[in-house]
Design a protein around this motif. Structure first.
Motif, PDB file in Angstrom:
ATOM      1  N   ALA A   1       0.803  -1.223   0.000  1.00 36.94           N
ATOM      2  CA  ALA A   1       0.000   0.000   0.000  1.00 36.94           C
ATOM      3  C   ALA A   1       0.839   1.277   0.000  1.00 36.94           C
ATOM      4  CB  ALA A   1      -0.913  -0.009   1.228  1.00 36.94           C
ATOM      5  N   ASP A   2       2.156   1.118   0.053  1.00 38.88           N
ATOM      6  CA  ASP A   2       2.983   2.331   0.211  1.00 38.88           C
ATOM      7  C   ASP A   2       3.642   2.769  -1.091  1.00 38.88           C
ATOM      8  OD1 ASP A   2       4.872   0.354  -0.103  1.00 38.88           O
ATOM      9  OD2 ASP A   2       5.679   0.494   1.931  1.00 38.88           O
ATOM     10  N   ARG A   3       3.052   2.344  -2.206  1.00 37.06           N
ATOM     11  CA  ARG A   3       3.703   2.673  -3.469  1.00 37.06           C
ATOM     12  C   ARG A   3       2.703   3.188  -4.491  1.00 37.06           C
ATOM     13  NH1 ARG A   3       5.698   1.561  -8.258  1.00 37.06           N
ATOM     14  NH2 ARG A   3       7.875   1.081  -8.654  1.00 37.06           N
TER      15      ARG A   3
ATOM     16  N   VAL B   1       4.029  -4.223   9.002  1.00 40.48           N
ATOM     17  CA  VAL B   1       4.628  -2.930   9.325  1.00 40.48           C
ATOM     18  C   VAL B   1       5.873  -2.808   8.452  1.00 40.48           C
ATOM     19  CG1 VAL B   1       5.741  -1.568  11.126  1.00 40.48           C
ATOM     20  CG2 VAL B   1       3.732  -2.970  11.678  1.00 40.48           C
ATOM     21  N   SER B   2       5.837  -1.844   7.548  1.00 38.20           N
ATOM     22  CA  SER B   2       6.908  -1.771   6.546  1.00 38.20           C
ATOM     23  C   SER B   2       7.013  -0.361   5.996  1.00 38.20           C
ATOM     24  CB  SER B   2       6.576  -2.736   5.393  1.00 38.20           C
ATOM     25  OG  SER B   2       7.510  -2.597   4.328  1.00 38.20           O
ATOM     26  N   ASN B   3       8.239   0.058   5.704  1.00 33.86           N
ATOM     27  CA  ASN B   3       8.411   1.297   4.933  1.00 33.86           C
ATOM     28  C   ASN B   3       9.100   0.975   3.606  1.00 33.86           C
ATOM     29  OD1 ASN B   3      11.112   0.938   5.719  1.00 33.86           O
ATOM     30  ND2 ASN B   3      10.871   2.299   7.480  1.00 33.86           N
ATOM     31  N   HIS B   4       8.880  -0.255   3.137  1.00 35.65           N
ATOM     32  CA  HIS B   4       9.393  -0.677   1.836  1.00 35.65           C
ATOM     33  C   HIS B   4      10.927  -0.676   1.837  1.00 35.65           C
ATOM     34  CE1 HIS B   4       7.328  -1.247  -2.200  1.00 35.65           C
ATOM     35  NE2 HIS B   4       8.590  -1.451  -2.523  1.00 35.65           N
ATOM     36  N   GLY B   5      11.492  -0.990   2.994  1.00 37.64           N
ATOM     37  CA  GLY B   5      12.954  -1.008   3.077  1.00 37.64           C
ATOM     38  C   GLY B   5      13.572   0.347   2.783  1.00 37.64           C
ATOM     39  N   GLY B   6      12.844   1.429   3.145  1.00 33.77           N
ATOM     40  CA  GLY B   6      13.388   2.780   2.944  1.00 33.77           C
ATOM     41  C   GLY B   6      13.482   3.178   1.484  1.00 33.77           C
ATOM     42  N   ARG B   7      12.683   2.567   0.639  1.00 34.70           N
ATOM     43  CA  ARG B   7      12.770   2.851  -0.797  1.00 34.70           C
ATOM     44  C   ARG B   7      11.663   3.764  -1.293  1.00 34.70           C
ATOM     45  NH1 ARG B   7      15.958  -1.259  -3.095  1.00 34.70           N
ATOM     46  NH2 ARG B   7      14.883  -1.404  -5.079  1.00 34.70           N
ATOM     47  N   GLN B   8      10.709   4.075  -0.448  1.00 37.30           N
ATOM     48  CA  GLN B   8       9.591   4.894  -0.890  1.00 37.30           C
ATOM     49  C   GLN B   8       9.688   6.307  -0.294  1.00 37.30           C
ATOM     50  OE1 GLN B   8       8.694   3.444  -3.790  1.00 37.30           O
ATOM     51  NE2 GLN B   8       6.685   4.190  -3.216  1.00 37.30           N
TER      52      GLN B   8
ATOM     53  N   VAL C   1      -3.854   7.822   4.191  1.00 38.74           N
ATOM     54  CA  VAL C   1      -2.955   7.632   5.326  1.00 38.74           C
ATOM     55  C   VAL C   1      -3.086   6.191   5.797  1.00 38.74           C
ATOM     56  CG1 VAL C   1      -2.404   8.368   7.657  1.00 38.74           C
ATOM     57  CG2 VAL C   1      -3.183  10.022   5.970  1.00 38.74           C
ATOM     58  N   LEU C   2      -1.954   5.590   6.084  1.00 37.18           N
ATOM     59  CA  LEU C   2      -1.982   4.179   6.428  1.00 37.18           C
ATOM     60  C   LEU C   2      -2.251   3.996   7.912  1.00 37.18           C
ATOM     61  CD1 LEU C   2       1.085   3.158   4.338  1.00 37.18           C
ATOM     62  CD2 LEU C   2      -1.301   2.817   3.802  1.00 37.18           C
ATOM     63  N   LEU C   3      -3.346   3.423   8.213  1.00 32.10           N
ATOM     64  CA  LEU C   3      -3.737   3.293   9.603  1.00 32.10           C
ATOM     65  C   LEU C   3      -4.006   1.845   9.941  1.00 32.10           C
ATOM     66  CD1 LEU C   3      -6.411   6.121   9.580  1.00 32.10           C
ATOM     67  CD2 LEU C   3      -3.998   6.330  10.099  1.00 32.10           C
ATOM     68  N   ALA C   4      -3.394   1.407  11.012  1.00 32.41           N
ATOM     69  CA  ALA C   4      -3.634   0.032  11.434  1.00 32.41           C
ATOM     70  C   ALA C   4      -5.108  -0.184  11.723  1.00 32.41           C
ATOM     71  CB  ALA C   4      -2.795  -0.274  12.666  1.00 32.41           C
ATOM     72  N   THR C   5      -5.732   0.809  12.341  1.00 26.68           N
ATOM     73  CA  THR C   5      -7.143   0.656  12.694  1.00 26.68           C
ATOM     74  C   THR C   5      -8.025   0.554  11.454  1.00 26.68           C
ATOM     75  OG1 THR C   5      -6.918   2.984  13.131  1.00 26.68           O
ATOM     76  CG2 THR C   5      -7.304   1.571  15.015  1.00 26.68           C
ATOM     77  N   LYS C   6      -7.694   1.338  10.456  1.00 24.12           N
ATOM     78  CA  LYS C   6      -8.468   1.265   9.212  1.00 24.12           C
ATOM     79  C   LYS C   6      -8.280  -0.099   8.558  1.00 24.12           C
ATOM     80  CE  LYS C   6      -8.887   5.962   7.467  1.00 24.12           C
ATOM     81  NZ  LYS C   6     -10.254   6.062   7.010  1.00 24.12           N
TER      82      LYS C   6
ATOM     83  N   PRO D   1      -7.185 -14.612   1.846  1.00 20.37           N
ATOM     84  CA  PRO D   1      -7.026 -13.529   2.830  1.00 20.37           C
ATOM     85  C   PRO D   1      -6.097 -12.451   2.278  1.00 20.37           C
ATOM     86  CG  PRO D   1      -5.902 -15.557   3.557  1.00 20.37           C
ATOM     87  CD  PRO D   1      -6.639 -15.891   2.292  1.00 20.37           C
ATOM     88  N   ILE D   2      -6.331 -11.225   2.687  1.00 16.11           N
ATOM     89  CA  ILE D   2      -5.528 -10.096   2.192  1.00 16.11           C
ATOM     90  C   ILE D   2      -4.755  -9.471   3.352  1.00 16.11           C
ATOM     91  CG2 ILE D   2      -5.639  -7.793   1.145  1.00 16.11           C
ATOM     92  CD1 ILE D   2      -8.301  -8.844  -0.201  1.00 16.11           C
ATOM     93  N   LEU D   3      -3.444  -9.418   3.199  1.00 20.45           N
ATOM     94  CA  LEU D   3      -2.621  -8.708   4.176  1.00 20.45           C
ATOM     95  C   LEU D   3      -2.278  -7.348   3.594  1.00 20.45           C
ATOM     96  CD1 LEU D   3      -1.603 -11.949   4.214  1.00 20.45           C
ATOM     97  CD2 LEU D   3      -0.253 -11.063   6.091  1.00 20.45           C
ATOM     98  N   ILE D   4      -2.191  -6.348   4.433  1.00 19.25           N
ATOM     99  CA  ILE D   4      -1.822  -5.020   3.935  1.00 19.25           C
ATOM    100  C   ILE D   4      -0.404  -4.694   4.394  1.00 19.25           C
ATOM    101  CG2 ILE D   4      -2.414  -2.571   3.854  1.00 19.25           C
ATOM    102  CD1 ILE D   4      -5.302  -3.301   4.191  1.00 19.25           C
ATOM    103  N   LYS D   5       0.432  -4.359   3.411  1.00 20.40           N
ATOM    104  CA  LYS D   5       1.854  -4.107   3.691  1.00 20.40           C
ATOM    105  C   LYS D   5       2.156  -2.626   3.502  1.00 20.40           C
ATOM    106  CE  LYS D   5       6.426  -5.538   1.921  1.00 20.40           C
ATOM    107  NZ  LYS D   5       6.900  -4.517   0.986  1.00 20.40           N
ATOM    108  N   GLY D   6       2.777  -2.027   4.523  1.00 22.58           N
ATOM    109  CA  GLY D   6       3.128  -0.617   4.410  1.00 22.58           C
ATOM    110  C   GLY D   6       2.513   0.231   5.500  1.00 22.58           C
ATOM    111  N   ILE D   7       2.031  -0.421   6.542  1.00 17.06           N
ATOM    112  CA  ILE D   7       1.410   0.305   7.650  1.00 17.06           C
ATOM    113  C   ILE D   7       2.508   0.778   8.609  1.00 17.06           C
ATOM    114  CG2 ILE D   7      -0.124   0.049   9.658  1.00 17.06           C
ATOM    115  CD1 ILE D   7      -1.812  -0.342   7.250  1.00 17.06           C
ATOM    116  N   LEU D   8       2.425   2.059   9.009  1.00 16.89           N
ATOM    117  CA  LEU D   8       3.445   2.600   9.910  1.00 16.89           C
ATOM    118  C   LEU D   8       2.874   3.322  11.116  1.00 16.89           C
ATOM    119  CD1 LEU D   8       6.026   3.997   7.317  1.00 16.89           C
ATOM    120  CD2 LEU D   8       6.354   2.081   8.864  1.00 16.89           C
ATOM    121  N   THR D   9       1.562   3.319  11.232  1.00 19.78           N
ATOM    122  CA  THR D   9       0.997   4.046  12.362  1.00 19.78           C
ATOM    123  C   THR D   9      -0.377   3.497  12.722  1.00 19.78           C
ATOM    124  OG1 THR D   9       0.279   6.203  13.154  1.00 19.78           O
ATOM    125  CG2 THR D   9       0.063   5.822  10.804  1.00 19.78           C
ATOM    126  N   ARG D  10      -0.743   3.770  13.960  1.00 19.42           N
ATOM    127  CA  ARG D  10      -2.074   3.378  14.417  1.00 19.42           C
ATOM    128  C   ARG D  10      -3.124   4.279  13.767  1.00 19.42           C
ATOM    129  NH1 ARG D  10      -4.321   2.754  19.915  1.00 19.42           N
ATOM    130  NH2 ARG D  10      -2.286   2.120  20.622  1.00 19.42           N
TER     131      ARG D  10
END
Ligand code: FNR
Length: 403
Positions: free
Chosen positions: A169-171, A297-304, A281-286, A252-261
């Motif tokens: 989700a972070d790209r 929980v990912s920031n794409h290895g600092g690439r985004q 905005v990436l929200l764990a609650t959402k 099942p769908i996992l969401i990758k790129g979450i960094l905050t609640r």
């Protein structure tokens, strides 16, 4: 006799004892353009460095006189048992690192008995990877403007036995990796791209069209500000569209790129799940509200986006928001068994490794990936023993002091 001794000494000198050493070997093995593509991060590479540094700030607090004669490391992710809480992150184009590409990685995943997440931008098809090994596989998805490509790939992944979809989700657009711009990063000849990105089921003209898109995806288009890739990615994809994704698959769908609640600006309720502009905005609650089966929980290895927090720094916040409802996984900067331990202590159920796998692959193919994974597992095992944690459940927040 001296000859044998010399040989033994040389062999000892080459004994690889840590994951980081594979990075050095990968640098030697790869053309600079590809090494930089794998190793690099966005802009100042602040997040890239922080991912590693923030792990190093955490100090461990061991317990002693615990029976650690048996250490149990296997765990369960979405019903699949893996030998250790270490999985393979989705990373693009393994064939640039080694001719056997994703097939070698997948075989190593099977041998290690863990889950491999196949990248959307893989250089082998979903079917080829499925046929090459019996590792549990998840398929990572980017959504392009051409939604039919997502539908096609998801359905093929489902049919060939992939067990979950990982929506990255972070790209919405490609991060700006300056090394790639300077190197004029591009892919090898189009003729070598056969099978790239798993789209060979389309007509020949489609293959060429999309292979060309991928080819250009990594090319500097001159201005550096608007790479071609931004034109093929669907940057309008948002929380609302997850309902669409759920409608096209039973996985099942996992969401990758979450960094905050939560981002703190909006109240999170069922009403505002779908509103813009904050809905990007990436929200764990959402993620929980839209029915994610897991969170990475990912920031794409600092690439985004550069200057996002190190993943280990925000893990606990996300875990608290999610509770124990779905698994929370983490990637970014895991280079040691102690890092795995630290992530588990802060509530991750497992970690994923990206670059370490590529470095192992580049240096020694399948054997290199296996060695990387086993080194991390062995280090985790030793860490658990020395910290007084015979099982994964014994690892807790109380084993860490903030650095
Ligand atoms: C990635 N990553 C990534 N993520 C994703 O969802 N799809 C992809 O195609 C890729 N491709 C990719 C290529 C390369 C070369 C790297 C290094 C990374 C991100 C990846 O899944 C993961 O988030 C990070 O690699 C984790 O950080 P470490 O382990 O590399 O520090």
């Amino acid at each position: 006799p001296e000859g044998e001794l010399a040989t033994a000494r040389a062999a000892a000198a080459y004994e690889i004892v840590s994951v980081n050493e594979f990075q050095v070997l990968a640098r030697q093995a790869l053309p600079k353009m590809y090494y930089d593509f794998y190793a690099g991060g966005a802009e100042d590479e602040h997040t890239l460095k922080k991912n590693v540094q923030e792990f190093q700030r955490i100090i461990l607090q061991p317990r002693v006189l615990v029976d650690v004669s048996n250490i149990a490391m296997s765990t369960n992710i979405l019903g699949y048992t893996i030998s250790a809480p270490i999985m393979i992150a989705p990373t693009a184009m393994h064939k640039l690192a080694h001719p056997e590409g994703e097939l070698a990685t997948a075989r190593a995943a099977a041998e290690f008995d863990t889950i491999m997440i196949l990248s959307f931008s893989a250089s082998s098809s979903v079917e080829e990877v499925a046929a090459s090994c019996d590792a549990v596989r998840f398929f990572q998805l980017y959504v392009l403007k051409r939604r039919d490509i997502a539908v096609n790939l998801v359905q093929r992944a489902e049919k060939s036995g992939y067990k979950a979809i990982v929506l990255t989700a972070d790209r919405p657009r490609r991060g700006r990796k300056e090394a790639d711009i300077k190197n004029k990063m591009n892919l090898p000849q189009l003729k070598n791209l056969e099978g790239l990105m798993s789209i060979e089921v389309f007509s020949v003209s489609e293959i060429l069209k999309w292979a060309l898109s991928l080819y250009e995806l990594l090319q500097d288009k001159g201005s550096n500000t608007k790479p071609y890739t931004n034109e093929i990615f669907d940057s309008s994809f948002c929380w609302r569209d997850i309902a669409w994704l759920k409608s096209i698959t039973n996985l099942p769908i996992l969401i990758k790129g979450i960094l905050t609640r939560e981002d703190g600006k909006i109240k999170v309720s069922s009403d505002d799940v779908f509103v813009t502009p904050f809905s990007i905005v990436l929200l764990a609650t959402k993620a929980m509200e839209v029915g994610a089966a897991g969170i990475i929980v990912s920031n794409h290895g600092g690439r985004q986006l550069d200057y996002t927090p190190a993943t280990i720094s925000v893990l606990e916040e996300v875990v608290q928001a999610v509770g124990r409802k779905v698994p929370v996984l983490l990637d970014g900067g895991v280079r040691r068994g102690t890092d795995v331990f630290k992530a588990l202590a802060l509530g991750a159920q497992a970690v994923l490794v990206g670059r370490p796998v590529i470095y192992g692959l580049a240096a020694k193919g399948e054997a290199g990936v296996r060695k990387v994974m086993h080194m991390l597992k062995d280090e985790l095992e030793l860490t658990m023993a020395l910290a007084g944690c015979p099982t994964l459940k014994d690892i807790s927040r109380s084993h860490e002091l903030d650095g």
